[in-house]
Design a protein around this motif. Sequence first.
Motif, PDB file in Angstrom:
ATOM      1  N   LEU A 185       0.813  -1.209   0.000  1.00 23.62           N
ATOM      2  CA  LEU A 185       0.000   0.000   0.000  1.00 23.62           C
ATOM      3  C   LEU A 185       0.851   1.266   0.000  1.00 23.62           C
ATOM      4  O   LEU A 185       0.385   2.342   0.354  1.00 23.62           O
ATOM      5  N   ILE A 186       2.110   1.136  -0.392  1.00 31.57           N
ATOM      6  CA  ILE A 186       2.997   2.295  -0.456  1.00 31.57           C
ATOM      7  C   ILE A 186       2.444   3.277  -1.490  1.00 31.57           C
ATOM      8  O   ILE A 186       2.201   2.928  -2.639  1.00 31.57           O
ATOM      9  N   GLY A 187       2.210   4.506  -1.025  1.00 30.66           N
ATOM     10  CA  GLY A 187       1.691   5.535  -1.920  1.00 30.66           C
ATOM     11  C   GLY A 187       0.243   5.340  -2.333  1.00 30.66           C
ATOM     12  O   GLY A 187      -0.234   6.019  -3.250  1.00 30.66           O
ATOM     13  N   ALA A 188      -0.477   4.456  -1.678  1.00 34.68           N
ATOM     14  CA  ALA A 188      -1.863   4.173  -2.052  1.00 34.68           C
ATOM     15  C   ALA A 188      -2.751   5.410  -1.902  1.00 34.68           C
ATOM     16  O   ALA A 188      -2.573   6.214  -0.995  1.00 34.68           O
ATOM     17  N   LYS A 189      -3.703   5.545  -2.812  1.00 36.16           N
ATOM     18  CA  LYS A 189      -4.636   6.669  -2.776  1.00 36.16           C
ATOM     19  C   LYS A 189      -5.915   6.232  -2.053  1.00 36.16           C
ATOM     20  O   LYS A 189      -6.789   5.606  -2.648  1.00 36.16           O
ATOM     21  N   LEU A 190      -5.970   6.546  -0.780  1.00 37.97           N
ATOM     22  CA  LEU A 190      -7.086   6.089   0.048  1.00 37.97           C
ATOM     23  C   LEU A 190      -7.802   7.263   0.717  1.00 37.97           C
ATOM     24  O   LEU A 190      -8.410   7.109   1.773  1.00 37.97           O
ATOM     25  N   GLN A 191      -7.716   8.428   0.088  1.00 42.35           N
ATOM     26  CA  GLN A 191      -8.372   9.592   0.661  1.00 42.35           C
ATOM     27  C   GLN A 191      -9.887   9.381   0.744  1.00 42.35           C
ATOM     28  O   GLN A 191     -10.495   8.819  -0.163  1.00 42.35           O
TER      29      GLN A 191
END
Length: 273
Positions: A185-191
């Motif tokens: 999940l490195i750098g994952a976009k979970l906003q």
Amino acid sequence: MNSSLQADCGRCFGLCCVALPYARSADFPLDKDGGTPCRNLQDDFRCGIHEHLRDKGFKGCTVYECFGAGQKVSQNTFSGLDWETNPELAKEMFDVFPIMQQLQEIMYYLTEAVNLNETKPILHELEMAIGEIEELTQRSASEIKQMNVSDIRMKINELLIRTSELVRAEYIHKKYLIKRKPSDLIGAKLQKADLRGANLRGALLIAANLKNADLRKVDLIGADLRDADLSGADLRGSIFLTQAQVNSAKGDAETKLPVSLTQPNHWLRVKVK
């Protein structure tokens, strides 16, 4: 949280500043061997740049937590005898310190677990485990050096997993729209993601975008939150989150944390974009 599980630098002989090595990187401006005093360590065993560690390039120091191992080794295991005036004790003291740190970390998680309303079904087992680990921390330096912490962790981890399942019970069958494994999940976009009750044990969330995400009741034990953006995120009720993990992340005044944790100063000084 029990104060004995928090660092009390005034009662420690600067053990993390001497015993532990570090390498020149984004976290440190230079190399240091284990057993060598940090150049910033003062004669009173206090850090000379404690208030300016990040500005001076020692970010790694701000995200380290000994869970009270420093004062326990200094005052209990070695009865107040410091490594500088008793150099014959130095090596053994430095060998014991990282083992004690792990035992104290285990105690931290167990103490959190025993204070959760959801863990009443396993309360006795948790209390027994706390007693057992505390007894280990009171042993002699030579005994502590012989401990196999991996085996101890494996045994306690079963209790912590059961704790996690009890806390996350109402969300246990919830489906999450995360297309990647927790280990990726490195750098994952979970906003703005609804992650309530997710199991993120050991997740690699380095530089992940978690702005305004709902992280309530999430298991975050061992999760790597370095530079993860927690601006506006809600972590209330999350479990096994440590101050060191919080310190390693980015956030702002709108980030909601468990009551036992505090917003780092660098969150308030710098506005996260």
